[in-house]
Design a protein around this motif. Structure first.
Motif, PDB file in Angstrom:
ATOM      1  N   PRO A 157       0.828  -1.203   0.000  1.00 32.67           N
ATOM      2  CA  PRO A 157       0.000   0.000   0.000  1.00 32.67           C
ATOM      3  C   PRO A 157       0.869   1.262   0.000  1.00 32.67           C
ATOM      4  CG  PRO A 157       0.122  -0.945   2.194  1.00 32.67           C
ATOM      5  CD  PRO A 157       0.824  -1.912   1.288  1.00 32.67           C
ATOM      6  N   ALA A 158       0.287   2.355  -0.404  1.00 36.33           N
ATOM      7  CA  ALA A 158       1.011   3.630  -0.393  1.00 36.33           C
ATOM      8  C   ALA A 158       1.363   4.008   1.041  1.00 36.33           C
ATOM      9  CB  ALA A 158       0.157   4.712  -1.043  1.00 36.33           C
ATOM     10  N   GLY A 159       2.527   4.655   1.193  1.00 38.06           N
ATOM     11  CA  GLY A 159       2.988   5.068   2.514  1.00 38.06           C
ATOM     12  C   GLY A 159       4.200   4.273   2.949  1.00 38.06           C
ATOM     13  N   ARG A 160       4.465   4.272   4.231  1.00 31.86           N
ATOM     14  CA  ARG A 160       5.603   3.525   4.763  1.00 31.86           C
ATOM     15  C   ARG A 160       5.219   2.050   4.878  1.00 31.86           C
ATOM     16  NH1 ARG A 160       9.731   6.078   8.971  1.00 31.86           N
ATOM     17  NH2 ARG A 160       9.677   7.504   7.210  1.00 31.86           N
ATOM     18  N   PHE A 161       6.072   1.200   4.326  1.00 33.87           N
ATOM     19  CA  PHE A 161       5.805  -0.243   4.277  1.00 33.87           C
ATOM     20  C   PHE A 161       7.068  -0.984   4.663  1.00 33.87           C
ATOM     21  CE2 PHE A 161       5.834  -4.272   1.853  1.00 33.87           C
ATOM     22  CZ  PHE A 161       4.708  -4.866   2.406  1.00 33.87           C
ATOM     23  N   SER A 162       6.945  -1.996   5.513  1.00 31.45           N
ATOM     24  CA  SER A 162       8.124  -2.736   5.943  1.00 31.45           C
ATOM     25  C   SER A 162       7.896  -4.242   5.919  1.00 31.45           C
ATOM     26  CB  SER A 162       8.556  -2.309   7.353  1.00 31.45           C
ATOM     27  OG  SER A 162       7.615  -2.716   8.316  1.00 31.45           O
ATOM     28  N   VAL A 163       8.998  -4.957   5.745  1.00 34.58           N
ATOM     29  CA  VAL A 163       9.027  -6.418   5.805  1.00 34.58           C
ATOM     30  C   VAL A 163      10.080  -6.802   6.836  1.00 34.58           C
ATOM     31  CG1 VAL A 163       9.368  -8.564   4.539  1.00 34.58           C
ATOM     32  CG2 VAL A 163       8.461  -6.554   3.355  1.00 34.58           C
ATOM     33  N   HIS A 164       9.689  -7.584   7.821  1.00 36.76           N
ATOM     34  CA  HIS A 164      10.637  -8.031   8.845  1.00 36.76           C
ATOM     35  C   HIS A 164      10.588  -9.552   8.921  1.00 36.76           C
ATOM     36  CE1 HIS A 164      12.166  -8.921  12.942  1.00 36.76           C
ATOM     37  NE2 HIS A 164      13.043  -7.996  12.606  1.00 36.76           N
ATOM     38  N   THR A 165      11.733 -10.175   8.708  1.00 38.07           N
ATOM     39  CA  THR A 165      11.812 -11.631   8.791  1.00 38.07           C
ATOM     40  C   THR A 165      12.823 -12.028   9.857  1.00 38.07           C
ATOM     41  OG1 THR A 165      13.600 -11.903   7.167  1.00 38.07           O
ATOM     42  CG2 THR A 165      11.341 -11.775   6.316  1.00 38.07           C
ATOM     43  N   SER A 166      12.582 -13.160  10.481  1.00 37.65           N
ATOM     44  CA  SER A 166      13.564 -13.737  11.400  1.00 37.65           C
ATOM     45  C   SER A 166      13.503 -15.246  11.249  1.00 37.65           C
ATOM     46  CB  SER A 166      13.293 -13.313  12.844  1.00 37.65           C
ATOM     47  OG  SER A 166      12.088 -13.869  13.319  1.00 37.65           O
ATOM     48  N   VAL A 167      14.640 -15.893  11.472  1.00 36.40           N
ATOM     49  CA  VAL A 167      14.701 -17.337  11.274  1.00 36.40           C
ATOM     50  C   VAL A 167      15.727 -17.941  12.213  1.00 36.40           C
ATOM     51  CG1 VAL A 167      16.415 -17.130   9.408  1.00 36.40           C
ATOM     52  CG2 VAL A 167      14.943 -19.153   9.518  1.00 36.40           C
ATOM     53  N   ASP A 168      15.403 -19.099  12.781  1.00 37.47           N
ATOM     54  CA  ASP A 168      16.345 -19.916  13.538  1.00 37.47           C
ATOM     55  C   ASP A 168      16.737 -21.090  12.645  1.00 37.47           C
ATOM     56  OD1 ASP A 168      15.769 -18.199  15.615  1.00 37.47           O
ATOM     57  OD2 ASP A 168      14.518 -19.643  16.711  1.00 37.47           O
ATOM     58  N   VAL A 169      18.037 -21.268  12.462  1.00 37.42           N
ATOM     59  CA  VAL A 169      18.524 -22.265  11.505  1.00 37.42           C
ATOM     60  C   VAL A 169      19.618 -23.112  12.131  1.00 37.42           C
ATOM     61  CG1 VAL A 169      19.438 -22.629   9.180  1.00 37.42           C
ATOM     62  CG2 VAL A 169      18.126 -20.563   9.684  1.00 37.42           C
ATOM     63  N   ASP A 170      19.520 -24.405  11.945  1.00 34.29           N
ATOM     64  CA  ASP A 170      20.619 -25.306  12.282  1.00 34.29           C
ATOM     65  C   ASP A 170      21.488 -25.410  11.029  1.00 34.29           C
ATOM     66  OD1 ASP A 170      22.300 -27.149  13.396  1.00 34.29           O
ATOM     67  OD2 ASP A 170      20.842 -28.784  13.469  1.00 34.29           O
ATOM     68  N   ALA A 171      22.630 -24.712  11.046  1.00 33.33           N
ATOM     69  CA  ALA A 171      23.489 -24.604   9.858  1.00 33.33           C
ATOM     70  C   ALA A 171      24.826 -25.285  10.104  1.00 33.33           C
ATOM     71  CB  ALA A 171      23.712 -23.134   9.502  1.00 33.33           C
ATOM     72  N   ALA A 172      25.506 -25.606   9.025  1.00 33.91           N
ATOM     73  CA  ALA A 172      26.807 -26.261   9.123  1.00 33.91           C
ATOM     74  C   ALA A 172      27.847 -25.286   9.669  1.00 33.91           C
ATOM     75  CB  ALA A 172      27.232 -26.771   7.750  1.00 33.91           C
ATOM     76  N   GLU A 173      28.602 -25.727  10.672  1.00 30.19           N
ATOM     77  CA  GLU A 173      29.633 -24.867  11.257  1.00 30.19           C
ATOM     78  C   GLU A 173      30.820 -24.708  10.316  1.00 30.19           C
ATOM     79  OE1 GLU A 173      31.779 -24.107  15.552  1.00 30.19           O
ATOM     80  OE2 GLU A 173      30.475 -25.839  15.263  1.00 30.19           O
ATOM     81  N   ASP A 174      31.049 -25.690   9.466  1.00 32.50           N
ATOM     82  CA  ASP A 174      32.139 -25.644   8.491  1.00 32.50           C
ATOM     83  C   ASP A 174      31.584 -25.929   7.101  1.00 32.50           C
ATOM     84  OD1 ASP A 174      34.412 -25.342  10.382  1.00 32.50           O
ATOM     85  OD2 ASP A 174      33.777 -27.331  11.035  1.00 32.50           O
ATOM     86  N   SER A 175      32.093 -25.223   6.113  1.00 34.58           N
ATOM     87  CA  SER A 175      31.724 -25.504   4.731  1.00 34.58           C
ATOM     88  C   SER A 175      32.481 -26.740   4.256  1.00 34.58           C
ATOM     89  CB  SER A 175      32.048 -24.309   3.827  1.00 34.58           C
ATOM     90  OG  SER A 175      31.203 -23.227   4.115  1.00 34.58           O
ATOM     91  N   ASP A 176      31.784 -27.664   3.621  1.00 36.33           N
ATOM     92  CA  ASP A 176      32.432 -28.865   3.111  1.00 36.33           C
ATOM     93  C   ASP A 176      33.428 -28.508   2.015  1.00 36.33           C
ATOM     94  OD1 ASP A 176      30.906 -30.357   4.793  1.00 36.33           O
ATOM     95  OD2 ASP A 176      29.500 -31.046   3.273  1.00 36.33           O
ATOM     96  N   THR A 177      34.571 -29.160   2.037  1.00 33.18           N
ATOM     97  CA  THR A 177      35.559 -29.037   0.972  1.00 33.18           C
ATOM     98  C   THR A 177      35.959 -30.438   0.528  1.00 33.18           C
ATOM     99  OG1 THR A 177      37.424 -28.981   2.523  1.00 33.18           O
ATOM    100  CG2 THR A 177      36.449 -26.861   1.905  1.00 33.18           C
ATOM    101  N   ASP A 178      36.435 -30.557  -0.685  1.00 34.81           N
ATOM    102  CA  ASP A 178      36.838 -31.868  -1.187  1.00 34.81           C
ATOM    103  C   ASP A 178      37.852 -31.712  -2.321  1.00 34.81           C
ATOM    104  OD1 ASP A 178      37.062 -34.555  -1.599  1.00 34.81           O
ATOM    105  OD2 ASP A 178      35.080 -34.825  -2.502  1.00 34.81           O
ATOM    106  N   PRO A 179      39.077 -31.232  -1.991  1.00 38.18           N
ATOM    107  CA  PRO A 179      40.105 -31.121  -3.028  1.00 38.18           C
ATOM    108  C   PRO A 179      40.264 -32.435  -3.772  1.00 38.18           C
ATOM    109  CG  PRO A 179      40.852 -30.104  -0.993  1.00 38.18           C
ATOM    110  CD  PRO A 179      39.563 -30.807  -0.663  1.00 38.18           C
ATOM    111  N   GLY A 180      40.331 -32.336  -5.085  1.00 38.87           N
ATOM    112  CA  GLY A 180      40.451 -33.530  -5.908  1.00 38.87           C
ATOM    113  C   GLY A 180      39.131 -34.106  -6.355  1.00 38.87           C
ATOM    114  N   ALA A 181      38.002 -33.567  -5.860  1.00 40.67           N
ATOM    115  CA  ALA A 181      36.700 -34.069  -6.303  1.00 40.67           C
ATOM    116  C   ALA A 181      36.622 -33.995  -7.823  1.00 40.67           C
ATOM    117  CB  ALA A 181      35.574 -33.263  -5.667  1.00 40.67           C
ATOM    118  N   HIS A 182      36.125 -35.040  -8.448  1.00 36.17           N
ATOM    119  CA  HIS A 182      36.260 -35.195  -9.880  1.00 36.17           C
ATOM    120  C   HIS A 182      35.290 -34.319 -10.679  1.00 36.17           C
ATOM    121  CE1 HIS A 182      32.953 -37.966  -8.880  1.00 36.17           C
ATOM    122  NE2 HIS A 182      32.520 -37.767 -10.116  1.00 36.17           N
TER     123      HIS A 182
END
Length: 265
Positions: A63-88
């Motif tokens: 709608p016309a005027g001031r408009f806002s979107v606020h999101t929040s999320v709780d996530v169980d995420a990986a503490e380390d990014s996977d790596t795989d040197p040599g992956a084919h």
């Protein structure tokens, strides 16, 4: 590890204006959504759909005027990014169907113009993951990461000429070079715990060794603590909001990301 992330967008809307938002992460192999909240102020009817890349998109008329979107999320995420040197390297004829769109040139990733450059960068590397690593190392050596310096989206070719760019545009260059070597690559937008200054972040993933792996030209060491919100061919597919019609003014954008204790729910 558990993370709590929030995003607040506030607009000055001159007339009722159609918007498309992409602000809801989804559960996957690297993250699990425990709880989320999505608040529109003032309350506005919205319709959600899933785009061709599996992203959750919210469609509404602000709608016309001031408009806002606020999101929040709780996530169980990986503490380390996977790596795989040599992956084919996975030959094109053996790639899953859903990876094929990420082999083609796109609006901001002109991979058809990087064949010679990518081949030169990857000379001497084993096909696959090690080629992607060489591309990321090249970008870090030759292109300055300049957070907050680029409001206008630029393509991989433009990044290669300017030699400085924001995270989104560095990802474009990495994606274009990977695709030039027939390695599927896609852009990811989301939250990143280690980001300074805090904002939404962009990186890319490449498909090698039979799965997607994370690559981030902005970081000297690949770190975890990431929450993916959207995937696409380039920035045109993963905009967190798209507004149609008369211009609107964005008054505020705040992002927070922090670790939290494991929830009891």
């Amino acid at each position: 590890m558990w993370m709590h992330a929030t995003c607040l967008l506030e607009f000055d809307v001159p007339v009722p204006t159609p918007f498309l938002f992409m602000l809801r992460p989804r559960s996957g192999s690297q993250q699990w959504i425990g709880r989320e909240q999505y608040v529109l102020t003032p309350s506005t009817p919205a319709v959600e759909f899933t785009d061709p890349f599996g992203n959750l998109c919210q469609r509404l008329v602000a709608p016309a005027g001031r408009f806002s979107v606020h999101t929040s999320v709780d996530v169980d995420a990986a503490e380390d990014s996977d790596t795989d040197p040599g992956a084919h390297f996975v030959e094109v004829k053996q790639l899953p169907d859903d990876t094929l769109p990420f082999l083609l040139p796109s609006r901001y990733c002109e991979s058809d113009r990087f064949s010679e450059m990518a081949a030169s960068i990857a000379t001497g590397c084993a096909p696959g993951y090690d080629q992607c690593t060489a591309i990321v190392d090249y970008i870090r050596r030759t292109t300055q990461y300049a957070p907050g310096a680029g409001q206008q989206i630029i393509s991989a070719c433009e990044v290669n000429e300017r030699r400085h760019a924001v995270c989104r545009d560095l990802a474009h260059l990495g994606i274009a070079c990977c695709r030039a070597l027939s390695i599927p690559a896609r852009m990811v937008v989301g939250y990143f715990e280690k980001l300074q200054p805090m904002d939404l972040h962009a990186w890319f993933e490449a498909y090698v060794g039979g799965r997607w792996y994370t690559f981030d030209p902005t970081q000297d060491d690949l770190q975890g603590g990431r929450v993916a919100i959207a995937y696409g061919r380039d920035a045109a597919d993963v905009a967190i909001y798209t507004q149609f019609g008369d211009p609107v003014t964005i008054l505020r954008m705040d992002v927070t990301v922090e670790r939290m204790a494991a929830p009891s729910y």
